[in-house]
Design a protein around this motif. Sequence first.
Motif, mmCIF file in Angstrom:
data_model
loop_
_atom_site.group_PDB
_atom_site.id
_atom_site.type_symbol
_atom_site.label_atom_id
_atom_site.label_comp_id
_atom_site.label_asym_id
_atom_site.label_seq_id
_atom_site.Cartn_x
_atom_site.Cartn_y
_atom_site.Cartn_z
ATOM 1 N N GLN A 689 0.858 -1.229 0.109
ATOM 2 C CA GLN A 689 0.074 -0.189 -0.117
ATOM 3 C C GLN A 689 0.881 1.402 -0.030
ATOM 4 O O GLN A 689 0.577 2.246 -0.626
ATOM 5 N N SER A 690 1.969 1.311 0.686
ATOM 6 C CA SER A 690 2.849 2.457 0.859
ATOM 7 C C SER A 690 3.507 2.791 -0.607
ATOM 8 O O SER A 690 3.521 3.743 -1.125
ATOM 9 N N ILE A 691 3.755 1.667 -1.202
ATOM 10 C CA ILE A 691 4.040 1.635 -2.703
ATOM 11 C C ILE A 691 3.239 2.161 -3.811
ATOM 12 O O ILE A 691 3.604 3.121 -4.534
ATOM 13 N N VAL A 692 1.861 1.872 -3.406
ATOM 14 C CA VAL A 692 0.702 2.153 -4.227
ATOM 15 C C VAL A 692 0.485 3.682 -4.195
ATOM 16 O O VAL A 692 0.339 4.488 -4.932
ATOM 17 N N TRP A 730 9.194 0.818 -12.018
ATOM 18 C CA TRP A 730 8.105 0.823 -11.277
ATOM 19 C C TRP A 730 7.290 -0.508 -11.377
ATOM 20 O O TRP A 730 6.739 -1.032 -10.537
ATOM 21 N N GLU A 731 7.335 -0.866 -12.624
ATOM 22 C CA GLU A 731 6.551 -2.022 -12.951
ATOM 23 C C GLU A 731 6.821 -3.261 -12.479
ATOM 24 O O GLU A 731 6.519 -4.059 -11.695
ATOM 25 N N GLN A 732 8.477 -3.418 -12.401
ATOM 26 C CA GLN A 732 9.170 -4.283 -11.569
ATOM 27 C C GLN A 732 8.642 -4.364 -10.099
ATOM 28 O O GLN A 732 8.733 -5.453 -9.418
ATOM 29 N N LEU A 733 8.844 -3.256 -9.651
ATOM 30 C CA LEU A 733 8.531 -3.140 -8.105
ATOM 31 C C LEU A 733 7.234 -3.856 -7.806
ATOM 32 O O LEU A 733 7.017 -4.445 -6.782
ATOM 33 N N LEU A 734 6.158 -3.091 -8.736
ATOM 34 C CA LEU A 734 4.732 -4.015 -8.252
ATOM 35 C C LEU A 734 4.690 -5.121 -8.515
ATOM 36 O O LEU A 734 3.994 -5.980 -7.757
ATOM 37 N N THR A 735 5.313 -5.632 -9.635
ATOM 38 C CA THR A 735 5.280 -7.244 -9.763
ATOM 39 C C THR A 735 6.020 -7.978 -8.643
ATOM 40 O O THR A 735 5.653 -9.040 -8.246
ATOM 41 N N THR A 736 7.109 -7.507 -8.351
ATOM 42 C CA THR A 736 7.763 -7.880 -7.254
ATOM 43 C C THR A 736 7.323 -8.240 -5.807
ATOM 44 O O THR A 736 7.092 -9.167 -5.282
#
Length: 927
Positions: A689-692, A730-736
């Motif tokens: 959630q903090s990332i989102v 960013w996409e790699q972070l969400l996927t990870t």
Amino acid sequence: MVDYHAAGQPASYQYGGNGPGIGDYMAQEDDWDRDLLLDPAWEKQQRKTFTAWCNSHLRKAGTQIENIDEDFRDGLKLMLLLEVISGERLPKPERGKMRVHKINNVNKALDFIASKGVKLVSIGAEEIVDGNAKMTLGMIWTIILRFAIQDISVEETSAKEGLLLWCQRKTAPYKNVNVQNFHISWKDGLAFNALIHRHRPELIEYDKLRKDDPVTNLNNAFEVAEKYLDIPKMLDAEDIVGTLRPDEKAIMTYVSCFYHAFSGAQKAETAANRICKVLAVNQENEHLMEDYEKLASDLLEWIQRTIPWLENRVPQKTMQGMQQKLEDFRDYRRVHKPPKVQEKCQLEINFNTLQTKLRLSNRPAFMPSEGKMVSDINNGWQHLEQAEKGFEEWLLNEMRRLERLEHLGQKFRQKASIHESWTEGKEAMLKQKDYETATLSDIKALIRKHEAFESDLAAHQDRVEQIAAIAQELNELDYYDSPSVNARCQKICDQWDTLGSLTHTRREALEKTEKQLETIDQLHLEYAKRAAPFNNWMESAMEDLQDMFIVHTIEEIEGLIAAHDQFKSTLPDADKEREAILGIQSEAQKIADYNNIKLSGNNPYTSVTPQIINSKWERVQQLVPKRDHALQDEQSKQQSNEHLRRQFASQANIVGPWIQTKMEEIGRISIEMNGTLEDQLNHLKQYEQSIVDYKPNIDVLEQQHQLIQEALIFDNKHTNYTMEHIRVGWEQLLTTIARTINEVENQILTRDAKGISQEQMQEFRASFNHFDKDHGGSLGPEEFKACLISLGYDVENDRQKRTGSMDTDDYRALLISTGYSLGDAEFNRIMSVVDPNNSGVVTFQAFIDFMSRETTDTDTADQVIASFKVLAGDKNYITAEELRRELPPDQAEYCIARMAPYQGPDAIPGALDYKSFSTALYGESDL
């Protein structure tokens, strides 16, 4: 049998220690309210029910009671009752008929009850000996709870809740029956009849019973139970119907007799439950497989449809056309691609969850259709990303090319127009034969004029070469208007060759007659010699002042401004040169006037008149401030561009390291995994959630990047991060983070399904992390072998056995020091389980699946076959009617549709083969 004649000392029992499961239950279940016994109807029902229940057991010993509060006073029959229902011998009763003997006997009975973990509340031997009806009934209810109801267990519920659930399940198919309690739900008698009919349908004609005739219903059930089920009549139909709320304890006591009478049927129910559970898992897995196939097909179709569009590199001829392509590409990046990124991530999560569920239920791994594997999706996605990157690079390069082409095209047309303007009339001038009739002075003037023309012609040679070079560059860059450029350039070159040839011919003619012409006006000659280069300088200055320029950085525009300032610094000297040239012409006129010489008007040595010089000088003076304004505008534009660069770089230099830091933190979290799995999952979801919540910073960067692209800014020296780097990160972070959460959820599924404790999970994680030296989240074969040994598994034999528990490093050192080694064959078998794709590494999820299978029990094909055999009554086949009777409708039809006909020698019409069906549920093998 013991002779029950005894006496003893008085005692009073309070709540004691907890027995094996009964203490806590009695604390919750003991709702004996003595005040309720003041209700005559309830007390009557309890007396009758409890008396009948006691006699159902005492008759096995050849005796019975008539009055429940009188016949237990001496303790003898009470001890006899406990021996019968428990199957154990009690201490020998005391002889004698004195009160003390009776109290001692009752105390022995109460001691025995307490030894079974029952908490007796304020029930003393004196009260039983005194014939206290309320205390006696309470004691009997406690005995009933302990020996008749407590051990009832249905689907992880026990005692009263288990008995109620059993009644609800058994009566669920019957109309007008809704068992919610042990009082008013039984008043109409249909529930009792439904219980009997469910287990012995031949004893009850249930369809003929009426809900509005409860007395008949109750008596029918009581009589059938007493006659055929050996359950004594414990209740009176009139008492139940006539009471607003029948006594719950009486009903429970009587219903418990039905439970025990039909306990044999419980095995069939358990078997049906097992089959239902297996079928439910199979149905859910099939649904997940269908969802994966559809999502994979849709995503692959989109990728295959998008890649040709990105690989279409047909250039546009104009900048406007390429701008439209750029806008279409931005729309693809902002609108079309982000949902597909989410679909790809969800597809991987669904695939991992499905494989985990299949492993937990001992099902074969799911193999998607040809071309729909996760690796196929990833390969297609990688191809898409490569095409996208190539398209963007091509787009930007093409726009740079078109921009340069437009600039070169304008520059070519400007220089060509200037040259064509200069050459206009020159060919006709060179073809004149005025020297044939000229005087000597005229000839000399013509010679000097021709020399001036040759000087001017040589000065224009550079312009012609520049025009040809620009035309060649336009051809090399595939300029869309190259044909007209080539035609115009060829015309200029042909004309230039003609001028050269004509100039040479005229010079020869003038030199031939030069000896006859000696008169020359030195002042005009000097004027012509100085005016020609000055005129050429002014033309070049005007050309440079009107020259188009294109820059991309503030340094470039500052360089142009510096050059322009340097040019302006030469204007005072140029003005002095202009005045000197004009002074020569003025001096010649003065000499002519002084000597009465009539001049022809124009300087015979040059066509550059003072009026032309002044006109061009005024033009230069006008162009200088215009050039100043143009350079200032461009400087402002480049300053604005520089601000955009710095603004983007400032944000990118914050977002880029933040993404890298978060990726590293996720890696550490996935390795350390402190606390319970639920704590880890909650922590990861909060972290997600903090990332989102950080997404607005990405959006701000996208907006700034769009402004940069709209300004046609192609480089930025203030940062190493491009928008593409930020997007990919960013996409790699969400996927990870989503993949890490999914791994923890799968671990929870494994733990809950296999009954693994938190301590075991932590032990598995600690061992795995210890041998995962590179913290890559996977183990090589040798690391995995060492990890198994550290956990105490002996894989030398055909089956794994725990050899004890000790510190990982100590145990490993011990095994090495004693020459311990793993068997290759057994270890290869284990590797084929944890690494079925021969990837050469073992993931933590595969490690947990293996350990859970080794330490827990799961449903197997043999167990399912055994369950079907129970439903089939020990036959080698089962019928559709038996399946519909024992299983829920949807799962019964599921089995019927998939079972093959039974082909054995004992087959009958309609027989189904449940063995092959059960084996198919678990694939070809069962680990």
